[in-house]
Design an enzyme around this catalytic site. Structure first.
Site, PDB file in Angstrom:
ATOM      1  N   THR A 155      34.319  44.713  50.219  1.00  0.00           N
ATOM      2  CA  THR A 155      35.024  44.020  49.129  1.00  0.00           C
ATOM      3  C   THR A 155      34.522  44.627  47.806  1.00  0.00           C
ATOM      4  OG1 THR A 155      33.413  42.219  49.263  1.00  0.00           O
ATOM      5  CG2 THR A 155      35.521  41.871  50.349  1.00  0.00           C
ATOM      6  N   THR A 192      24.134  37.667  56.854  1.00  0.00           N
ATOM      7  CA  THR A 192      24.801  37.855  55.573  1.00  0.00           C
ATOM      8  C   THR A 192      26.181  38.498  55.690  1.00  0.00           C
ATOM      9  OG1 THR A 192      22.653  38.110  54.584  1.00  0.00           O
ATOM     10  CG2 THR A 192      24.541  38.929  53.333  1.00  0.00           C
ATOM     11  N   ASN A 404      31.846  38.875  38.723  1.00  0.00           N
ATOM     12  CA  ASN A 404      32.178  37.533  39.200  1.00  0.00           C
ATOM     13  C   ASN A 404      32.910  36.673  38.193  1.00  0.00           C
ATOM     14  OD1 ASN A 404      31.193  37.368  41.973  1.00  0.00           O
ATOM     15  ND2 ASN A 404      29.298  38.034  40.990  1.00  0.00           N
TER      16      ASN A 404
END
Lengths: 409, 409
Positions: A155, A192, A404
């Site tokens: 991603t 993770t 983010n």
């Protein structure tokens, strides 16, 4: 029994005998320059083990995959990036359909296909581009396909992550390898994000699950990028058995040897995940020694590596060790502050900054030099026992905020 | 009993009858333009209550102050900024000496002096500048000194924080006010950093402590800036009794009324702390309704407000509600994801983004408009009960990283 040795080898998730992989651009993502769909396939039915997120909100692929892992054998993993297929009305149907599509094209029972998704939460995952890409995806499978598969699951990762080793077991050459993606929503408490591992060791599903469940405690669960635990974390391990060793069915020295080899791969991938944390410029390791128990060492190491203040200090190469003690102090474990020593280590050397819970005089220039390296270790000695642990994270940077602050739009 | 009403008044920590405050520059900080030492003084011995950090690593002033609060009465608070007096070999001696200096200049027993420090951890706090400033500090005391005291306790705060209200109790006009500083190392689980409150209500130490201990659960413990819990968090409340009401000694309606007034002040200061979080551009509130219990509502609200990913999304005015569900899902409480509704609210209106755990179509433009405001609320309805809670935090910005990447040097 001989001492455990291993060699790094190429091939990633296809390094073990019997595995092929591939990745294509299907159209789930708008950015046509990055692959978004991968397939990993075994030539034979495999033993399978899985570890999943402990988040109460779970992606539809996690629900489906968990059931398929219980089946005990599997032969394929399909995974898309760009959409997490989570918090959708028809998510389970779509995840099942993804397994069904692989089943149709490969002639496998659908429950032997594992599925994972990563990306944005809460948007419907359109099955159409996946349906339309199945032939292309199947054709892309090859023994050299690990890098393509590793790219397709990315991603905000800045580079694909793959690793493999070979080692000897009962006189046979065996391999373990894998690919991983992480970067955002990365936190302790689970394998993770997405990690797909393969091996050609012959081992029962029960022992494989035992090995993986134990392994993640010292590998992927010790990684933290931002403390956010994803809804879609998935770690899968397939064992083809094609190395030809006598099947490992119980807790023998051979099982321990397999666990050691597995841990080499998972720790390496863990460090890759940590150092490629969103916006990261550094791999930060917290090494806790002198602990009463491994659990205590792990809890304290994770608390340090998760602290935003510690992470920001590491970004600034600032030897602000008070933040390390502070983060230790609010972890869930107890210790004696007046016994604690702290130092910083990198390729440039070591500097002691705290002795018996109190600051010591040290060269700020030397500390700055040490902390300006790409890989730094925060060394904590509790001085109360003989156990130890390591946790891995990264620094907190402007780019984390940038990535983010506007990931979805 | 009349319905509870109150008025905002000026005066901060000196609004209540009997209190004076002052602040000076003593030389602890290098920056001469900001005061670094404050004193708050009561004309009469006060009932006292305190709440302190739960961090295992505790500042020397916390250790000393906690003992003095146990004494039950107190008349003064001395506090410096610029050095936390924590993790030092002679910290306890220095903290005791600070109390002793106030004792000498004011003629009080040293155990009736409370002490706090904030700033860098692990560096010795030199008592000399404090000794040399005591006369000046004592002379600075005045009924108008709240703003100076509020400035003197600031570290990276961008502005002083003070607030006060008056209300009626048993026919007497009473006041509660205070000052606070927070900003870095701000996290749930304790009275966030330094908060000094005063009131002229007459109340026993036991009931005062009961009121404060209960209050922080819905006020300062619901604030998170970066998830780091400080070693020096201290919240103190002094009651002079000069309002002349009959002393509150038990759990009566008058006690409840006092608690309500206290909560008005502490919630206001909590929001001030959250909105002035390091680097913050926004006050972010998470409102959880429809919960089974207040505890559940609080746990989930705090988990959302702590999430780095949620905070970064709020900075980017990005309606990425999947991160809200994700953060709820890894909180320590359980809930049914398929019942959850989520929306965003501000002065610009409300937008529903998630219904029964699944995404709904919404206007991205409208969401952007709502989330671009200075004060935004993340509205979560669990739809399983009637309890609710609020938590307060801020967005995660470039400036947080900048401030903390090089705070110490």
């Amino acid at each position: 029994m001989t001492k455990f040795t291993y060699n790094e080898i190429k091939g990633g998730v296809c390094a073990a005998t019997g595995f092929r992989a591939g990745g294509v651009y299907s159209g789930i993502r708008r950015n046509r320059t990055k692959k978004d769909l991968c397939l990993i396939m075994s030539d034979v039915p495999c033993s399978v083990a899985g570890v999943f997120t402990q988040n109460i909100v779970q992606g539809a692929p996690v629900v489906v995959c968990r059931e398929h892992v219980k089946h005990g054998t599997a032969s394929a993993i399909i995974c898309n990036s760009g959409n997490a297929n989570t918090c959708n009305k028809d998510g389970i149907m779509v995840a099942n359909r993804m397994c069904g599509l692989v089943s149709e094209v490969c002639g496998l029972p659908p429950e032997e296909v594992l599925v994972a998704s990563t990306g944005v939460i809460g948007q419907r995952l359109d099955i159409t581009p996946i349906e339309n890409s199945m032939d292309k995806l199947y054709s892309s499978l090859s023994r050299d396909g690990s890098a393509d598969a590793a790219e397709a699951i990315m991603t905000t990762d800045t580079h694909p992550k793959e690793y493999a080793v070979e080692f000897e077991l009962m006189g046979k050459v065996c391999r373990i390898g894998g690919i991983a993606k992480g970067v955002g929503m990365v936190c302790p408490n689970m394998a993770t994000n997405l990690i797909f591992l393969t091996t050609d060791v012959s081992i029962s599903s029960e022992m494989l699950q035992k090995a993986l469940s134990s392994d993640v405690k010292s590998s992927f669960n010790m990684v933290s990028v931002d403390g956010d635990q994803s809804t879609n974390d998935t770690c899968l391990l397939l064992a083809s058995g094609l190395a030809g060793n006598e099947t490992i069915c119980e807790d023998t020295n051979y099982f321990n040897l397999f666990c050691k080899a597995l841990n080499v791969v998972t720790v390496k991938l863990s460090k890759m995940l940590a150092s490629d944390g969103e916006g990261a410029t550094k791999l930060v390791t917290c090494e806790v020694t002198g602990a009463f128990s491994v659990k205590q060492a792990r809890t304290i190491a994770r608390s340090v590596i998760k602290s935003s203040l510690v992470k920001a200090a590491m970004f600034g190469a600032d030897a602000n060790w008070g933040r390390v003690l502070c983060a230790m102090g609010y972890s869930d474990d107890r210790f004696e502050p007046s016994m604690v020593d702290v130092g910083f280590r990198s390729n440039k050397g070591y500097v002691a900054v705290c002795d018996g819970g109190c600051g010591v005089d040290f060269s700020e220039d030397k500390a700055k030099e040490i902390l300006s390296e790409k890989e730094i270790t925060i060394c904590v000695n509790l001085n109360i026992g003989r156990e130890k642990a390591e946790a891995w994270g990264c620094d907190l940077t402007y780019d984390y905020v940038k990535i983010n602050g506007d990931y979805r739009t």
